[in-house]
Scaffold this motif. Sequence first.
Motif, PDB file in Angstrom:
ATOM      1  N   TRP A 162       0.848  -1.192   0.000  1.00  0.00           N
ATOM      2  CA  TRP A 162       0.000   0.000   0.000  1.00  0.00           C
ATOM      3  C   TRP A 162       0.884   1.243   0.000  1.00  0.00           C
ATOM      4  CZ3 TRP A 162      -5.076  -1.154  -0.459  1.00  0.00           C
ATOM      5  CH2 TRP A 162      -5.506  -2.402  -0.004  1.00  0.00           C
ATOM      6  N   LYS A 163       0.413   2.258  -0.719  1.00  0.00           N
ATOM      7  CA  LYS A 163       1.129   3.538  -0.686  1.00  0.00           C
ATOM      8  C   LYS A 163       0.104   4.651  -0.505  1.00  0.00           C
ATOM      9  CE  LYS A 163       3.201   3.523  -4.661  1.00  0.00           C
ATOM     10  NZ  LYS A 163       3.961   4.062  -5.800  1.00  0.00           N
ATOM     11  N   VAL A 164       0.472   5.617   0.334  1.00  0.00           N
ATOM     12  CA  VAL A 164      -0.330   6.823   0.522  1.00  0.00           C
ATOM     13  C   VAL A 164       0.574   7.997   0.195  1.00  0.00           C
ATOM     14  CG1 VAL A 164      -1.959   5.881   2.183  1.00  0.00           C
ATOM     15  CG2 VAL A 164       0.192   6.720   3.005  1.00  0.00           C
ATOM     16  N   VAL A 165       0.113   8.805  -0.746  1.00  0.00           N
ATOM     17  CA  VAL A 165       0.952   9.869  -1.299  1.00  0.00           C
ATOM     18  C   VAL A 165       0.275  11.213  -1.067  1.00  0.00           C
ATOM     19  CG1 VAL A 165       2.078  10.771  -3.372  1.00  0.00           C
ATOM     20  CG2 VAL A 165       1.863   8.293  -3.042  1.00  0.00           C
ATOM     21  N   ALA A 166       1.041  12.193  -0.604  1.00  0.00           N
ATOM     22  CA  ALA A 166       0.496  13.523  -0.315  1.00  0.00           C
ATOM     23  C   ALA A 166       1.437  14.595  -0.843  1.00  0.00           C
ATOM     24  CB  ALA A 166       0.280  13.703   1.178  1.00  0.00           C
ATOM     25  N   PRO A 167       1.080  15.280  -1.937  1.00  0.00           N
ATOM     26  CA  PRO A 167       1.859  16.458  -2.336  1.00  0.00           C
ATOM     27  C   PRO A 167       1.777  17.518  -1.237  1.00  0.00           C
ATOM     28  CG  PRO A 167       0.420  15.708  -4.130  1.00  0.00           C
ATOM     29  CD  PRO A 167       0.008  14.957  -2.901  1.00  0.00           C
ATOM     30  N   GLY A 168       2.908  18.126  -0.933  1.00  0.00           N
ATOM     31  CA  GLY A 168       2.953  19.069   0.181  1.00  0.00           C
ATOM     32  C   GLY A 168       2.042  20.262   0.014  1.00  0.00           C
ATOM     33  N   ASN A 169       1.750  20.633  -1.240  1.00  0.00           N
ATOM     34  CA  ASN A 169       0.893  21.796  -1.463  1.00  0.00           C
ATOM     35  C   ASN A 169      -0.593  21.459  -1.353  1.00  0.00           C
ATOM     36  OD1 ASN A 169       0.873  20.232  -3.789  1.00  0.00           O
ATOM     37  ND2 ASN A 169       0.545  22.006  -5.139  1.00  0.00           N
ATOM     38  N   ARG A 170      -0.921  20.187  -1.047  1.00  0.00           N
ATOM     39  CA  ARG A 170      -2.317  19.781  -0.937  1.00  0.00           C
ATOM     40  C   ARG A 170      -2.714  19.472   0.503  1.00  0.00           C
ATOM     41  NH1 ARG A 170      -5.299  21.436  -4.592  1.00  0.00           N
ATOM     42  NH2 ARG A 170      -6.784  19.722  -4.254  1.00  0.00           N
ATOM     43  N   VAL A 171      -1.825  19.720   1.442  1.00  0.00           N
ATOM     44  CA  VAL A 171      -2.129  19.505   2.855  1.00  0.00           C
ATOM     45  C   VAL A 171      -1.771  20.769   3.622  1.00  0.00           C
ATOM     46  CG1 VAL A 171      -1.809  17.005   2.752  1.00  0.00           C
ATOM     47  CG2 VAL A 171       0.138  18.472   3.296  1.00  0.00           C
ATOM     48  N   ASN A 172      -2.220  20.811   4.872  1.00  0.00           N
ATOM     49  CA  ASN A 172      -1.944  21.971   5.720  1.00  0.00           C
ATOM     50  C   ASN A 172      -0.452  22.039   6.032  1.00  0.00           C
ATOM     51  OD1 ASN A 172      -2.002  24.092   7.486  1.00  0.00           O
ATOM     52  ND2 ASN A 172      -3.042  22.956   9.128  1.00  0.00           N
ATOM     53  N   ALA A 173       0.176  23.106   5.566  1.00  0.00           N
ATOM     54  CA  ALA A 173       1.621  23.206   5.750  1.00  0.00           C
ATOM     55  C   ALA A 173       2.021  23.675   7.134  1.00  0.00           C
ATOM     56  CB  ALA A 173       2.207  24.155   4.688  1.00  0.00           C
ATOM     57  N   ALA A 174       1.095  24.246   7.892  1.00  0.00           N
ATOM     58  CA  ALA A 174       1.462  24.879   9.166  1.00  0.00           C
ATOM     59  C   ALA A 174       1.815  23.855  10.236  1.00  0.00           C
ATOM     60  CB  ALA A 174       0.313  25.766   9.640  1.00  0.00           C
ATOM     61  N   GLY A 175       1.050  22.787  10.340  1.00  0.00           N
ATOM     62  CA  GLY A 175       1.270  21.821  11.409  1.00  0.00           C
ATOM     63  C   GLY A 175       1.872  20.533  10.900  1.00  0.00           C
ATOM     64  N   ASP A 176       1.776  19.477  11.746  1.00  0.00           N
ATOM     65  CA  ASP A 176       2.258  18.155  11.354  1.00  0.00           C
ATOM     66  C   ASP A 176       1.327  17.553  10.303  1.00  0.00           C
ATOM     67  OD1 ASP A 176       4.143  18.559  13.291  1.00  0.00           O
ATOM     68  OD2 ASP A 176       3.187  17.241  14.781  1.00  0.00           O
ATOM     69  N   LEU A 177       1.867  16.640   9.523  1.00  0.00           N
ATOM     70  CA  LEU A 177       1.057  15.850   8.596  1.00  0.00           C
ATOM     71  C   LEU A 177       0.799  14.503   9.260  1.00  0.00           C
ATOM     72  CD1 LEU A 177      -0.319  15.146   5.949  1.00  0.00           C
ATOM     73  CD2 LEU A 177       1.935  14.564   4.995  1.00  0.00           C
ATOM     74  N   VAL A 178      -0.466  14.263   9.602  1.00  0.00           N
ATOM     75  CA  VAL A 178      -0.842  13.011  10.258  1.00  0.00           C
ATOM     76  C   VAL A 178      -1.586  12.150   9.247  1.00  0.00           C
ATOM     77  CG1 VAL A 178      -2.109  11.932  12.139  1.00  0.00           C
ATOM     78  CG2 VAL A 178      -0.993  14.146  12.496  1.00  0.00           C
ATOM     79  N   ILE A 179      -1.016  10.993   8.944  1.00  0.00           N
ATOM     80  CA  ILE A 179      -1.624  10.041   8.005  1.00  0.00           C
ATOM     81  C   ILE A 179      -2.109   8.848   8.820  1.00  0.00           C
ATOM     82  CG2 ILE A 179      -1.240   8.551   6.025  1.00  0.00           C
ATOM     83  CD1 ILE A 179       0.937  10.499   5.122  1.00  0.00           C
ATOM     84  N   ARG A 180      -3.404   8.680   8.844  1.00  0.00           N
ATOM     85  CA  ARG A 180      -4.021   7.568   9.582  1.00  0.00           C
ATOM     86  C   ARG A 180      -4.571   6.577   8.566  1.00  0.00           C
ATOM     87  NH1 ARG A 180      -5.794   7.112  14.743  1.00  0.00           N
ATOM     88  NH2 ARG A 180      -5.393   9.342  15.042  1.00  0.00           N
ATOM     89  N   ASP A 181      -3.992   5.393   8.541  1.00  0.00           N
ATOM     90  CA  ASP A 181      -4.371   4.395   7.550  1.00  0.00           C
ATOM     91  C   ASP A 181      -5.069   3.231   8.255  1.00  0.00           C
ATOM     92  OD1 ASP A 181      -4.462   3.743   4.886  1.00  0.00           O
ATOM     93  OD2 ASP A 181      -2.686   2.482   4.974  1.00  0.00           O
TER      94      ASP A 181
END
Length: 635
Positions: free
Chosen positions: A213-232
């Motif tokens: 499995w892969k989960v991909v997140a371009p940085g410009n599509r998520v909130n840049a201010a805080g942490d990036l939390v990926i819950r799978d």
Amino acid sequence: MLHHATAQTPTPPKRGAGKRRARIANALIAVGAVFLGAALSTAPAQAVPVEAIDPGTITITHTTGGSEVVLYDELRVSADWAAPPNAVAGDTFRLVLPTEFNVNGGTFPLEVRGGGDAGICTVTPKDGETRAYIDCALSDYITGKDDVGGLLWFKVQAVTVTENTQVEFGVGAGNVMIPLPGSGGIVPRPDPMPTDVYKGGFVVTGHESVIAWKVVAPGNRVNAAGDLVIRDVYSNDLELIEGSTDFPLLVHSMARTQAAWDLNEWDDITDARVESFPDTHELVVTIPGPIDPEKIYEVFYHTQIVVPYFPGDAFSNTASFNGVDRSASVTITETGGGTGSGVPRGEIEIRKVTEGAVEPDLQYLVDASFTRFGLAETRELPLAAGGDAQRLNNLPAGTVVTLTEELPALQAGEWNAPRYTGAGVVDHGDGTATITVLAEQTIEVTLTNSLAVPETPTGGFTLTKEVTGPGSELVPATTQFRVLYTATGPEIDRNGDFTLTPNGTVGLGDLPAGTEVTLTEIFAVPLDVADADARTIAFGTPGFSVSGGAPSETASFVIRADETVAVVLTNPTRVTNVPGTVTPPTANPGGTGAPAGLASTGGPGSLVPALTGGVLVALGLATALPRLRRARTRA
């Protein structure tokens, strides 16, 4: 599918048995030598490799009908086979695949023209420089038969880019070149850089039970201010593979450019926090902020299928990127030989609903039991009220699925029996239900839970009429007295009236405990006694006595559980115009005209002897009137 043998642990011999076994073995050797020659002369021929595949019939086709082969495309390889005339059970033949192809491991039956299986084929994936190959072993089916043969087919994946338009198969002692579909060999797969968050997965080639499995997140599509939390959250039928070098868990990033994406060069994120929750099938990855909008972030990991699986089974997965959800599903495909083909399939979808004041955020578990392709299975399906439905897919038509719910503990209250509804759903009323799978259909099941409503404890009261005093014996038994009541409480709001006769009893039951009851008597009109003495009976102040307590003009009490409150209503009497006495009316200080010392329950002039028979009729004494008049006539 690949079938695994179960390893057996040898049992150590008992002490003292060695010499005895040695003597027995020597004796058997001596006896066996006598028959050795005869045995050799009658033994069947030893199984050997044979030439069975016709090289000229090998073909490669697209499974999706594409015009050219693109890297990672799925292809179908087929060939005719025929057992040589001298072939015996156990003989084998092999087909070696081109180096450009790989295949998932597994087994499939060796089908025969006209029906039947003449053996079983085992698929072995690539291992380093060793090419993938397929070995087929003939069974007893061929014994005593001529011209045994059929069609052999299986699926492969194109794993290497090449400009060659033909690929090499190994058949027996030689090789044969077979053309690829299209005219361009195997071309690179277009792989544009992702522009939005996404989730994907695939079966790892050569490892049919492992899903990447892969989960991909371009940085410009998520909130840049805080942490990036990926819950799978992965399927309940999967387990996370941890600590494996062959199937690693990676958290990395790269520059958000097409050139970097094409090179597939990632930089590890060493300060990412990875948390695994096997009980809830969750993987939580926290990438410390701030998030660089000019990078692409990826979490790549593997899961193992931990339930029996068959071609067509789908395994799902949902990822949340700072609250943005993406889902993916991976379907197991057939290895080859038509395993499972032609069997109509269906599926069941189960959704959770709750009614009433059920505690929020409860997790429910439902066991789904069924037998598929001769194998008994039980799947555990987690459900949440208002959450996503759980699906059982790839079930052969006619499969009977039994659902059993395990209800969570409650802080207060008790559950009603679960309620299953849906077309074709049979609810047994004991927390279980059965569903028969229909071909090419999805049966939707709604599983509803509600709280049992506790029975409200109840009680009641009785009301008994008593008439006392000098005039009590002159009051006819049919005289009616009217009492009003009210009964109020959280579960009741009622009012009404009773009609009583002397020494009569009425009452109410099944009143909720805690109900407040109030009783009030309508005034009793004085009675004229229709005799020669022209006496009048006047009623004094009514007295309600609750459970033997002091009397009062009205009664108020509370209903208690499983109790009956006894209320006595007493009406005192007084006789006026007694023969030989003169008792003139005495003015009531209250101004009602009633004699002093009696209740003002009558109207003005209620003691006047001139009350007529019409008053008696109004009080229900019409039946006594003729008798009283006859008595006066005789006097």
